[in-house]
Design a protein around this motif. Structure first.
Motif, PDB file in Angstrom:
ATOM      1  N   MET A   1     135.792 144.154  -1.767  1.00  0.00           N
ATOM      2  CA  MET A   1     135.654 143.710  -3.147  1.00  0.00           C
ATOM      3  C   MET A   1     136.494 144.601  -4.060  1.00  0.00           C
ATOM      4  O   MET A   1     136.612 145.806  -3.825  1.00  0.00           O
ATOM      5  N   SER A   2     137.064 144.005  -5.106  1.00  0.00           N
ATOM      6  CA  SER A   2     137.815 144.769  -6.085  1.00  0.00           C
ATOM      7  C   SER A   2     136.869 145.470  -7.051  1.00  0.00           C
ATOM      8  O   SER A   2     135.668 145.166  -7.107  1.00  0.00           O
TER       9      SER A   2
ATOM     10  N   ASP B   1     136.659 145.018 -10.144  1.00  0.00           N
ATOM     11  CA  ASP B   1     136.106 144.069 -11.106  1.00  0.00           C
ATOM     12  C   ASP B   1     135.318 142.952 -10.431  1.00  0.00           C
ATOM     13  O   ASP B   1     135.031 141.926 -11.040  1.00  0.00           O
ATOM     14  N   GLY B   2     134.943 143.153  -9.165  1.00  0.00           N
ATOM     15  CA  GLY B   2     133.952 142.296  -8.540  1.00  0.00           C
ATOM     16  C   GLY B   2     134.454 141.060  -7.826  1.00  0.00           C
ATOM     17  O   GLY B   2     133.649 140.192  -7.467  1.00  0.00           O
ATOM     18  N   PHE B   3     135.760 140.972  -7.565  1.00  0.00           N
ATOM     19  CA  PHE B   3     136.314 139.788  -6.912  1.00  0.00           C
ATOM     20  C   PHE B   3     136.560 140.053  -5.428  1.00  0.00           C
ATOM     21  O   PHE B   3     136.990 141.142  -5.040  1.00  0.00           O
TER      22      PHE B   3
ATOM     23  N   ALA C   1     132.861 134.089  -0.718  1.00  0.00           N
ATOM     24  CA  ALA C   1     131.982 134.349  -1.837  1.00  0.00           C
ATOM     25  C   ALA C   1     130.870 133.319  -1.966  1.00  0.00           C
ATOM     26  O   ALA C   1     129.704 133.669  -2.161  1.00  0.00           O
TER      27      ALA C   1
ATOM     28  N   ARG D   1     134.498 135.652  -7.750  1.00  0.00           N
ATOM     29  CA  ARG D   1     133.649 136.795  -8.069  1.00  0.00           C
ATOM     30  C   ARG D   1     132.414 136.753  -7.177  1.00  0.00           C
ATOM     31  O   ARG D   1     131.698 135.759  -7.139  1.00  0.00           O
TER      32      ARG D   1
ATOM     33  N   GLU E   1     128.780 136.020  -8.825  1.00  0.00           N
ATOM     34  CA  GLU E   1     128.702 134.941  -9.804  1.00  0.00           C
ATOM     35  C   GLU E   1     127.480 134.066  -9.535  1.00  0.00           C
ATOM     36  O   GLU E   1     127.331 133.489  -8.457  1.00  0.00           O
TER      37      GLU E   1
END
Length: 300
Positions: free
Chosen positions: A91-92, A94-96, A235, A264, A267
């Motif tokens: 995961m990045s 920023d949550g992606f 995801a 994300r 999400e």
């Protein structure tokens, strides 16, 4: 359904006599499911500890702390003897977990493949992919632990690939991994489109599940033969299992980059208030965070 009791175990590095007076920074924290074991390398309260034992203010972990000072019961989600569902994903910051604009040619979206660049050079990743060489670093024991005791894998249609819609019967898609995929055990692919099971070389068998997440998990547990089940993503599949409260363990490989868009991970998942951070490790290009997931718990 009989419930198994998990335990959060507070371990001390020194004599327990000063329990009241010493600060929490003197303690190391472990968590274990209540299967008995005589293995001296594990917590005496559990066969397969979810965590090792962490020294304060350090990212290094080691087994074999001193005597337990306090045991706090926690209700575990799993039924006695039922394997764990262990989710892992990169995961990045920023949550992606995938970049924007995915396609058949670029399935992880723009920039998404960079999320996995930390693992490609590792010897432990290269070996099951039929590649020689590779490096050993701080991520190696994380991957060793992640791969241990896995008897089946669940993934979504997007991770398996082949594009949306019905399967192409004239030119069937058999995954990204060639004739010998690295799983070497049964894999269950969640999809809206039925298809016959695909048997590959090396022990991998792809079964396509059209009747939902719980059915896929039931089938995977039976196929795992008493071992745990890996949840590989992507995801949307992960979100379904997290929202349903079916995930027992979550390992995030957090990569120091910002994708700015894409898929994300959390999400629509909502607040996961039952997360317990049980282990951390850091390499130069990734930070590994392991969580116990699910069950109401409190210390005291």
């Amino acid at each position: 359904m009989p419930l198994e009791i998990a335990e959060i175990v507070l371990w001390r590095l020194s004599d327990a006599a000063s329990l009241v007076t010493e600060p929490m920074s003197m303690w190391v924290v472990g968590a274990s499911y209540g299967r008995r074991s005589a293995d001296p390398g594990c917590s005496p309260y559990g066969e397969r500890a979810l965590v090792d034992f962490r020294r304060p203010h350090s990212s290094s972990w080691s087994k074999g702390a001193t005597q337990p000072a306090l045991i706090v019961p926690m209700v575990a989600k799993q039924e006695t003897g039922i394997s764990l569902l262990r989710f892992r994903i990169s995961m990045s910051l920023d949550g992606f977990v995938a970049g924007p604009n995915p396609s058949v040619q670029d399935p992880l979206g723009v920039g998404g493949e960079q999320l996995h660049e930390w693992v490609f050079p590792l010897e432990i990743w290269r070996r099951p992919h039929g590649l020689e060489g590779g490096v050993v670093n701080e991520s190696t024991p994380v991957m060793e632990e992640e791969q241990a005791n896995i008897g089946a894998t669940i993934m979504g249609r997007n991770m398996f690939g082949g594009g949306p819609g019905p399967w192409d019967e004239k030119d069937p898609w058999n995954g990204w991994w060639g004739s010998t995929p690295p799983f070497h055990h049964p894999v269950f692919v969640l999809t809206h489109h039925a298809r016959e099971t695909v048997v590959m070389e090396g022990g991998t068998r792809f079964t396509f599940v059209t009747d939902g997440t719980e059915s896929a998990l039931d089938q995977a547990r039976r196929a795992a033969g008493g071992k745990d089940v890996a949840l590989a993503g992507g995801a949307r599949v992960a979100q379904q299992y997290l929202k349903a409260g079916l995930v027992d363990e979550m390992q995030l490989h957090v990569v120091p980059m910002l994708l700015g868009g894409g898929a994300r991970l959390f999400e629509g998942v909502g607040a996961l208030r039952s997360l317990v951070l049980v282990k951390t490790a850091a390499a130069s290009d990734v930070v590994h965070l392991k969580f116990a997931v699910g069950g109401e718990w409190q210390v005291g």
